[in-house]
Scaffold this active site. Structure first.
Site, PDB file in Angstrom:
ATOM      1  CG  PHE B 132      12.043 108.251  38.680  1.00 20.53           C
ATOM      2  CD1 PHE B 132      11.951 107.178  37.806  1.00 20.53           C
ATOM      3  CD2 PHE B 132      11.118 109.277  38.565  1.00 20.53           C
ATOM      4  CE1 PHE B 132      10.962 107.124  36.829  1.00 20.53           C
ATOM      5  CE2 PHE B 132      10.126 109.235  37.596  1.00 20.53           C
ATOM      6  CZ  PHE B 132      10.039 108.150  36.725  1.00 20.53           C
ATOM      7  N   GLY B 135      11.788 111.471  35.185  1.00 20.39           N
ATOM      8  CA  GLY B 135      11.471 110.197  34.524  1.00 20.39           C
ATOM      9  C   GLY B 135      11.454 110.277  33.011  1.00 20.39           C
ATOM     10  N   GLY B 265      23.524 108.491  38.367  1.00 17.92           N
ATOM     11  CA  GLY B 265      23.009 107.807  39.550  1.00 17.92           C
ATOM     12  C   GLY B 265      23.804 106.599  39.975  1.00 17.92           C
ATOM     13  CG  LEU B 267      29.876 107.213  40.239  1.00 14.32           C
ATOM     14  CD1 LEU B 267      30.949 108.202  39.785  1.00 14.32           C
ATOM     15  CD2 LEU B 267      30.494 105.852  40.541  1.00 14.32           C
ATOM     16  NE  ARG B 391       8.337 108.893  21.817  1.00 13.85           N
ATOM     17  CZ  ARG B 391       8.952 108.899  22.987  1.00 13.85           C
ATOM     18  NH1 ARG B 391      10.265 108.823  23.028  1.00 13.85           N
ATOM     19  NH2 ARG B 391       8.292 109.009  24.122  1.00 13.85           N
ATOM     20  CE1 TYR B 453      17.612 114.875  19.784  1.00 14.09           C
ATOM     21  CE2 TYR B 453      16.163 114.274  17.980  1.00 14.09           C
ATOM     22  CZ  TYR B 453      16.411 114.366  19.330  1.00 14.09           C
ATOM     23  OH  TYR B 453      15.462 113.961  20.236  1.00 14.09           O
TER      24      TYR B 453
END
Lengths: 533, 533
Positions: B132, B135, B265, B267, B391, B453
């Site tokens: 993390f 985040g 994250g 490997l 949003r 996008y």
């Protein structure tokens, strides 16, 4: 399959089975003697040109089924020509009649299905498969060493040599892996496009070879590595065909293409790729500057690399290299600058670059004619393309003519170059009893570092040239390791750099590579000994 | 470990555990209602801000030994804040009181040794470890789904937040993975250098997160992806520490760094990296042009991307996006252009770019003040940074506000954008019964393609926002797949894109990744469910 020249067709120039490039371009005996005279301690007369008939090539140890036999040659000439690459070490072995293991078969597949069939057959019969493009490896990348396989198949991709599709809008093309440099550019020319990837081996290397070895192009900055030109690839592995999507960029997991780029034939056989093209440059300008010495010039090169100017060429030659190329004879280091654009004139950028280099001590003396391309530039270019032929001529005089290259961050470059010069020079003197020449140039420059390229010229130890080379390589590798400079910037690992590579790569990455190899190549037939065991 | 603010220190702004960024920047209820009024079919009043106390967070299922317990928190506030990333889907789950599985522990290691110790302990006890950074994942990258592990540990790297070394000559720095964007730039500023990597999440994301997800920066062309800035990395894996050498370039086998870039994250845990820096730009110029429509503007953008001009910004907004950002209200598409340099003025390059865009139908209307930065540029910039907050406000009104992004070659871009608009719009209408808005912008452009996008704004299906989102994601993924457009250009795969990723990647590469995972993470504790099973 036979090698005949029908009388009605003029015979094409012949590739040398043992030396660089075209047979017709090799120096003759008198030229070899003249070159040898420049290096005290070499032989009085050249070693004879080796003959295939003297190699005693026997019958192949295996015979493929008829469906595959039609794709393969057992002709000794084909087998000899696929026994090795073109490193000095390979030339020396050929001259002494002791080339690497001769492959039993040479296959010339014409498509992907045939490649897959050959791999299937090889896997079933414990036959090692060595992918072969132009055969110009200088690191032992295209030969077999050892005896753990029943037979050796050299997989020559050069019958897969077509540009299959061109996307003019997005400037890209789908190209077969066995396409040699000149043919590739010739097929793109009608579209007004170019891959603009010109390694020194351009004439004798293929797209697939460039991809498998992460080749570096001619240009000093910006897009020059083949890695950056890849949109997608198709790779035949014993575990299936890997095809990545054609994308300008993607953030979906680790890049699949980057796993195969640099895999040197150990994980699969690259059969084709979509590559990014460019418009052909029409504006060009070049110049050269002289510096009191190499160290003084490094500051100028770094400033150029960290600027926005983006020179296409930014090649720094030390005094020895400059003298050898006829670019300077007064002990100066020479910086060769070039700019190119398809868009707009580049004279202003060249002028800014020359000014920047002058502010770091460079002396710019335009040629008397006032022509934009300086004589030093042309002298160097011509010498550059002749070098591998001259190397082979020196090899015939028993000399060692070795090149190796690396890359390091700017803070390490000066001490690294100094250490290589001293340590490799001393080692050569000690081994041969004669002083050696160690020259350096920078082939590629980055904002954060540079790629030094070294040339070692030394009288050999007659009859023991290979052992001499092995000692030199060990010494040179040790120096690079000491400075944490990579064992190769663009020549690849092959078999010659394997010990140094094993020390350089992170241990967990080696574990990952081994696991990947075991999965994609469960019978261990693909280019055995390369990258992982 | 406790979360106290000592009275003598002014309290820092608080990060929201459930929504984007700072709590204090969230729209209030009245603002939410005002936003909702723009989207017919949304709720009459906003969903309440969710409370940690309502989550019923129980005792952790495991307790680490004292040596590790001192690094870990079991505080419900910490655990809630580490339960999910910041996708719309995450916000919706939090608002409905059904967040992802709450981790049992949150660890805050301060160094590599502690990271290794935590992995060792987790491996022994079948505890899943979810790395993390800031985040800010919008793809389900930092949560745990499933029940095959005894417990879940969120590994928060943000105590490893220092620039450890700076190499001014070679413009590089060694930086700890947990360094957040603003802190990283602040630490580099005294050296006159910048990483110049500004993803939209910049404020709330870390170097390690950028590397693990192959983040895309703010700039439209040239060096913008974090991949290109990596000199070397250190990664702690259960099989040992992987450290690559600090090099400007290397051709020694497949790139070890490229295996960990994008490994999300799964490997290993990236603990630090040497990254390439740049001089801080001092010359800037920007402008905007209007086009009759998006399709007409694509030709201009492609010409710019294929030129030598290298705009830092080259962002094309469709009419909806332009209207939303206040950059145009007349139905025009808007192209925002920007140039930057540390070296030399960029006005001439901007002028050339504007001319080129005009020759493709762009209308350039400089602001009346004659100031170089147009109002449209500023309007867009400000809206850009507010978007995630807006949003979340819309989410509180029960609306769906989803973004997703991709990349495709130029030949596919027009039909792809059209198909997404139509298909996703129709799907949203069908599900919610209300018309939806689907806007598009190009965030990055390449000589061979572009990165579209998309923003989808739709009234939700009250109480079923997550199911709605899942349906939309499935539809959108199907459209991307149909056009062979990547499932992600820079948002990463996470858990949300996993089904599409599995279809996109070459099968032999999936096999290789699985073998690598089994080797480096034999207990399967690292970010389970991401990339491979």
């Amino acid at each position: 399959m036979s090698r005949t020249n029908t009388p009605s067709v003029p015979s094409a120039p012949l590739r040398s089975w043992w030396g660089w490039g075209w047979e017709s371009a090799h120096p003759d005996d008198a030229e070899c003697v003249a070159m040898g005279a420049l290096l005290p301690g070499t032989l009085a007369r050249p070693l004879p040109v080796p003959r295939i008939a003297d190699l005693g090539i026997g019958a192949p140890a295996v015979q493929p089924p008829a469906s595959l036999a039609r794709l393969t040659s057992t002709d000794p000439a084909d087998r000899a020509a696929h026994a090795m690459g073109k490193a000095y070490r390979d030339i020396a072995r050929a001259l002494r009649g002791r080339p690497g293991r001769i492959p039993d078969l040479v296959a010339f597949p014409t498509g992907e299905r045939e490649v897959a069939d050959l791999l299937d057959w090889a896997g079933e019969h414990r036959v090692a498969v060595v992918p072969f493009g132009g055969g110009s490896s200088v690191v032992g990348g295209v030969e077999y060493r050892g005896d753990r396989h029943r037979a050796v198949l050299s997989l020559d991709l050069t019958r897969m040599d077509r540009v299959l599709e061109v996307d003019p809008e997005g400037r890209a093309a789908r190209i077969q892996a066995g396409t040699l440099g000149p043919s590739l550019e010739k097929q793109l020319r009608p579209h007004g496009l170019t891959l603009r990837h010109f390694p020194q081996s351009f004439e004798f290397s293929t797209l697939g070879g460039w991809l498998a070895t992460r080749a570096g192009g001619h240009y000093a900055t910006g897009r020059t590595h083949i890695d950056d030109f890849v949109q997608s690839m198709r790779v035949v592995t014993p575990a299936g065909i890997a095809e990545s999507w054609r994308l300008p960029a993607s953030g979906a997991g680790p890049s699949p293409d980057r796993m195969f780029l640099g895999s040197e034939g150990a994980l699969g056989v690259i059969t084709e790729a979509w590559v990014r093209l460019q418009a052909r440059p029409v504006h060009k300008a070049s110049a050269s500057l002289a510096f009191a010495d190499f160290g003084a010039a490094l500051g100028a090169v770094r400033a150029l690399a960290q600027s926005d100017l983006a020179p296409a060429n930014c090649r720094l030659l030390d005094s020895g290299e400059a003298a050898l190329a006829g670019a300077a004879r007064d002990g100066s280091a020479v910086l060769v600058l070039g700019f190119e654009s398809a868009d707009a004139p580049v004279d202003a950028r060249l002028a800014q670059a020359v000014d920047l280099a002058r502010s770091h001590g460079g002396r710019h003396e335009p040629s008397e004619s006032g022509a934009p391309a300086d004589e030093a530039v042309n002298a160097w270019r011509s010498a550059f393309l002749q070098m591998p032929y001259l190397r082979d001529g020196l090899a015939r005089m028993g000399a060692v003519a070795e090149t190796f290259e690396t890359a390091a961050t700017w803070d390490r470059v000066p001490a690294l170059v100094e250490d290589v010069r001293r340590t490799v020079g001393e080692a050569a003197l000690k081994i041969s009893g004669h002083p050696a020449t160690v020259n350096c140039r920078l082939t590629h420059v980055y904002p954060d570092g540079a790629a030094p390229y070294f040339t070692v010229l030394a009288a050999g130890r007659p009859g023991e040239e290979v052992a001499f080379w092995d000692e030199l390589k060990t010494v040179a590798s040790e120096v690079l390791h000491r400075h944490r400079a990579t064992i190769t910037h663009h020549h690849a690992v092959g078999r010659d750099h394997r010990p140094a590579y094993d020390r350089q790569r992170p241990h967990p990455f080696a574990l990952a590579l081994r696991a990947t190899k075991a999965t994609l190549d469960p019978h261990g037939i693909l280019n055995p000994g390369v990258l992982v065991d």
